[in-house]
Scaffold this motif. Structure first.
Motif, PDB file in Angstrom:
ATOM      1  N   UNK A 134       0.776  -1.248   0.005  1.00 20.18           N
ATOM      2  CA  UNK A 134       0.026   0.032   0.012  1.00 20.18           C
ATOM      3  C   UNK A 134       0.849   1.063  -0.046  1.00 20.18           C
ATOM      4  N   UNK A 135       0.210   2.341  -0.476  1.00 22.70           N
ATOM      5  CA  UNK A 135       1.046   3.628  -0.660  1.00 22.70           C
ATOM      6  C   UNK A 135       1.036   4.212   0.835  1.00 22.70           C
ATOM      7  N   UNK A 136       2.259   4.555   0.928  1.00 22.70           N
ATOM      8  CA  UNK A 136       2.579   5.341   2.549  1.00 22.70           C
ATOM      9  C   UNK A 136       1.783   6.630   2.476  1.00 22.70           C
ATOM     10  N   UNK A 137       1.131   6.728   3.643  1.00 24.02           N
ATOM     11  CA  UNK A 137       0.345   8.239   3.781  1.00 24.02           C
ATOM     12  C   UNK A 137       1.010   9.126   3.960  1.00 24.02           C
ATOM     13  N   UNK A 138       0.515  10.450   3.392  1.00 23.82           N
ATOM     14  CA  UNK A 138       1.206  11.579   3.057  1.00 23.82           C
ATOM     15  C   UNK A 138       2.321  11.675   2.142  1.00 23.82           C
ATOM     16  N   UNK A 139       2.433  10.574   1.349  1.00 18.67           N
ATOM     17  CA  UNK A 139       3.277  10.621   0.197  1.00 18.67           C
ATOM     18  C   UNK A 139       2.776  11.118  -1.014  1.00 18.67           C
ATOM     19  N   UNK A 140       3.686  11.169  -2.160  1.00 22.91           N
ATOM     20  CA  UNK A 140       3.103  11.939  -3.282  1.00 22.91           C
ATOM     21  C   UNK A 140       2.169  11.016  -3.826  1.00 22.91           C
ATOM     22  N   UNK A 141       2.455   9.856  -4.062  1.00 22.02           N
ATOM     23  CA  UNK A 141       1.260   8.793  -4.721  1.00 22.02           C
ATOM     24  C   UNK A 141       0.225   8.971  -3.824  1.00 22.02           C
ATOM     25  N   UNK A 188      -3.511   9.683  -5.480  1.00 21.61           N
ATOM     26  CA  UNK A 188      -4.737   9.203  -5.684  1.00 21.61           C
ATOM     27  C   UNK A 188      -5.938   9.855  -5.002  1.00 21.61           C
ATOM     28  N   UNK A 189      -5.465  10.680  -3.972  1.00 20.57           N
ATOM     29  CA  UNK A 189      -6.846  11.552  -3.473  1.00 20.57           C
ATOM     30  C   UNK A 189      -7.276  12.338  -4.866  1.00 20.57           C
ATOM     31  N   UNK A 190      -6.322  13.091  -5.599  1.00 20.79           N
ATOM     32  CA  UNK A 190      -6.576  13.863  -6.750  1.00 20.79           C
ATOM     33  C   UNK A 190      -7.539  12.916  -7.746  1.00 20.79           C
ATOM     34  N   UNK A 191      -7.001  11.560  -7.988  1.00 19.77           N
ATOM     35  CA  UNK A 191      -7.725  10.761  -8.839  1.00 19.77           C
ATOM     36  C   UNK A 191      -9.016  10.238  -8.412  1.00 19.77           C
ATOM     37  N   UNK A 192      -9.242  10.160  -7.111  1.00 25.57           N
ATOM     38  CA  UNK A 192     -10.199   9.852  -6.567  1.00 25.57           C
ATOM     39  C   UNK A 192     -11.596  10.861  -6.635  1.00 25.57           C
ATOM     40  N   UNK A 193     -10.866  11.896  -6.459  1.00 29.92           N
ATOM     41  CA  UNK A 193     -11.815  13.271  -6.524  1.00 29.92           C
ATOM     42  C   UNK A 193     -12.307  13.414  -8.116  1.00 29.92           C
ATOM     43  N   UNK A 194     -11.434  13.306  -8.991  1.00 33.70           N
ATOM     44  CA  UNK A 194     -11.950  13.601 -10.256  1.00 33.70           C
ATOM     45  C   UNK A 194     -12.929  12.266 -10.676  1.00 33.70           C
ATOM     46  N   UNK A 195     -12.521  11.077 -10.316  1.00 31.67           N
ATOM     47  CA  UNK A 195     -13.752  10.064 -10.451  1.00 31.67           C
ATOM     48  C   UNK A 195     -15.030  10.137  -9.801  1.00 31.67           C
ATOM     49  N   UNK A 196     -14.911  10.810  -8.615  1.00 30.29           N
ATOM     50  CA  UNK A 196     -16.234  11.236  -7.950  1.00 30.29           C
ATOM     51  C   UNK A 196     -17.003  12.296  -8.736  1.00 30.29           C
ATOM     52  N   UNK A 197     -16.404  13.347  -9.356  1.00 30.01           N
ATOM     53  CA  UNK A 197     -17.012  14.283 -10.152  1.00 30.01           C
ATOM     54  C   UNK A 197     -17.439  13.633 -11.443  1.00 30.01           C
ATOM     55  N   UNK A 198     -16.643  12.809 -12.223  1.00 32.39           N
ATOM     56  CA  UNK A 198     -17.109  12.270 -13.343  1.00 32.39           C
ATOM     57  C   UNK A 198     -18.335  11.343 -13.111  1.00 32.39           C
ATOM     58  N   UNK A 199     -18.412  10.792 -12.081  1.00 40.34           N
ATOM     59  CA  UNK A 199     -19.419   9.740 -11.624  1.00 40.34           C
ATOM     60  C   UNK A 199     -20.749  10.693 -11.474  1.00 40.34           C
ATOM     61  N   UNK A 200     -20.682  11.813 -10.837  1.00 42.21           N
ATOM     62  CA  UNK A 200     -21.821  12.761 -10.569  1.00 42.21           C
ATOM     63  C   UNK A 200     -22.256  13.261 -11.784  1.00 42.21           C
ATOM     64  N   UNK A 201     -21.257  13.717 -12.644  1.00 48.22           N
ATOM     65  CA  UNK A 201     -21.804  14.193 -14.013  1.00 48.22           C
ATOM     66  C   UNK A 201     -22.413  13.332 -14.920  1.00 48.22           C
ATOM     67  N   UNK A 202     -21.761  12.127 -14.865  1.00 45.67           N
ATOM     68  CA  UNK A 202     -22.375  10.981 -15.765  1.00 45.67           C
ATOM     69  C   UNK A 202     -23.865  10.686 -15.116  1.00 45.67           C
ATOM     70  N   UNK A 203     -23.947  10.557 -13.798  1.00 46.03           N
ATOM     71  CA  UNK A 203     -25.053   9.987 -13.008  1.00 46.03           C
ATOM     72  C   UNK A 203     -26.345  11.203 -13.605  1.00 46.03           C
TER      73      UNK A 203
END
Length: 530
Positions: A200-207, A211-226
């Motif tokens: 697993x990726x270490x906390x507070x690391x760059x990765x 992942x937080x940014x990608x998860x944020x974008x996926x949630x936005x894409x899902x909301x728009x598509x929904x």
């Protein structure tokens, strides 16, 4: 104390080590610590953390509604003994939510990497990879049984081969020719490198933040598509426009019946092959540029004017269309098809505008007075309270209301008729319910009387005496009436009786009833109540 615990917990490992290094060494204890006893230094950090989360959980429990224990998506109320679809799962807590989200975000990176690689292949970043995907897709379309080979091939070339190459790397060399000759790995000899593992990726690391940014974008894409799917599908399928939804329902029924017969005649392999090639080829940069130019040329999408200019342009266009083209079908094929479909919906889809109506009934019950010998109004009941009714056999009194104005329509209905009407066909509703032990009036006020039985009045003079007449065999003798008895019983004139005895030959019991009917219609349900 809680603020100090939160401050210590929010420290980074580096600052915590620096603070520990600056501390003076603690003096040696004079006695050994007791079992289970912890020092009063930073070793109480987990306890403070647990107390902090516990207090937050208790505070939020006062705000968050209590879970009713029903499984998600269940429309039926679950009983106390009904097992949950998710089994015994813990409820919502802030600590568990925070911990699970951090664990999830540290392990979701592999999904985003797969998504990025798939988009890279579909966008023709490397044409050889995209063509290889199209070749595999072609083989699967032409021979669908090869789809069962795909999981095995993915396991071989996507898991085992990269894992073997990681264990047997090629020797380091500065010459490109030597690296090509070694093919990037060394198959001979024992393993030279440790096996590849996924941590697993270490906390507070760059990765972790990536992942937080990608998860944020996926949630936005899902909301728009929904939201787009809901806006496109729901108005056409939720019968808000009942004519349009009915037309689509009829078309789907016809298509379902047609596909049941002709599905085996359609060349699905070639249709899927052509559709897949067209979909993937449309992402090619050259094809995308040609499609953009075609849209700009034929659909007027080369620029986006302001709202005011666009409104003026639309008005001029409408005026020009009205002047140059008389009312009728538009030359645009899509607009003409839409108008034809709307005309078919208006002409062929006939809806029942009148609300559904039903007939409801109420029975007027009257009881013979023991003192005056007169029939006195008792109540209006939904059941006729006949001698063989369940309430009569159980010895219960009839239920209902005393006045006509208190009779309410059924739930979800409202009155359609203005007033109650007396049912003149008293014999029919008695026959429909197979009621026995009664005498029916087919003229006059249409009362249905209980037939007198000496056992019912001889027991206790209460309403339970009707049970004896109801359970009799019907072959009874007319009792001899004394002067006292005749004083409490009304005189019976010549009436038309049914099923029991002849006209006017029998005595009547303590209860009589007649049926009233009224029309009701379905009540409109407001959207707010839903």
């Amino acid at each position: 104390m809680l603020r100090f615990c939160a401050l210590v917990w929010g420290m980074t490992p580096r600052s915590r080590r620096r603070m520990t290094a600056n501390r003076a060494p603690a003096p040696a204890p004079t006695r050994p610590p007791r079992p289970g006893h912890c020092d009063r230094g930073f070793s109480r950090q987990p306890t403070c953390k647990t107390s902090f989360w516990r207090i937050q959980t208790r505070l939020l429990a006062q705000v968050i509604p209590v879970d009713d224990g029903q499984p998600h998506g269940s429309g039926e109320p679950g009983g106390a003994n009904e097992p949950s679809a998710f089994g015994e799962r813990p409820g919502f807590t802030v600590g568990a939510m925070s911990n699970n989200f951090r664990r999830f975000n540290a392990r979701i990176g592999v999904v985003f990497k797969f998504q990025a690689k798939a988009l890279r292949v579909l966008s023709w970043r490397r044409p050889t990879h995209t063509l290889s995907l199209l070749a595999v897709y072609t083989f699967v379309c032409l021979d669908p049984y090869l789809i069962f080979v795909l999981p095995l091939a993915i396991a071989l070339f996507g898991i085992f081969v990269p894992s073997f190459i990681a264990r047997h790397p090629a020797p380091a060399s500065s010459s490109e020719a030597h690296a090509v000759r070694n093919l990037g790995y060394s198959p001979r000899g024992p393993p030279l490198a440790p096996p590849r593992t996924f941590k697993p990726t270490k906390e507070l690391s760059r990765d972790f933040f990536r992942n937080l940014g990608d998860l944020q974008n996926v949630m936005d894409d899902y909301s728009v598509a929904h939201d787009k799917i809901i806006a496109l599908v729901v108005p056409k399928t939720n019968f808000s426009d009942e004519a349009l939804s009915s037309a689509i329902f009829v078309l789907l029924c016809g298509a379902c019946a047609l596909m049941t017969v002709t599905a085996h005649l359609i060349p699905w392999r070639y249709i899927c092959l052509v559709a897949g090639w067209l979909a993937i080829s449309s992402n090619h940069p050259t094809v995308s540029r040609l499609i953009g130019e075609w849209q700009a040329q034929y659909l007027g999408g080369e620029k986006e004017p302001s709202a005011t200019v666009q409104a003026v342009h639309d008005n001029d266009k409408k005026l020009e269309q009205i002047q140059n083209h008389p009312p009728g079908p538009s030359p645009d094929s899509s607009l003409a098809a839409e108008r034809a479909f709307d005309a078919w919906v208006r002409s062929d889809i006939i809806l029942d505008d009148a609300p559904e109506t039903r007939e409801v009934e109420i029975f007027e019950l009257q009881r013979l007075s023991d003192t005056s010998g007169e029939w006195e109004p008792w109540l209006f009941s939904p059941s006729p309270y006949d001698p063989l009714s369940a309430a009569r056999i159980a010895g219960d009194r009839p239920t209902g209301t005393r006045f006509f104005e208190d009779v309410l329509p059924p739930e979800g209905w409202e009155w359609s008729g203005k007033k109650w009407a007396l049912d003149l066909w008293s014999r029919e509703w008695v026959e429909e319910r197979i009621i026995t032990g009664v005498e029916v009036e087919t003229e006059g006020e249409r009362w249905v009387y209980d037939i007198y039985n000496e056992h019912e009045n001889g027991m206790n003079g209460s309403d339970n005496g009707d049970l004896g007449a109801a359970l009799g065999d019907g072959d009874y003798e007319t009792p001899v009436r004394s002067q006292d008895q005749s004083r409490y019983t009304p005189k019976i004139g010549p009436t038309i009786s049914w099923e029991e005895g002849e006209e006017g030959m029998g005595r009547r019991g303590r209860w009589r009833r007649r049926r009233w009917v009224r029309m009701v219609k379905r009540k409109n349900v407001n959207a707010a109540s839903n």
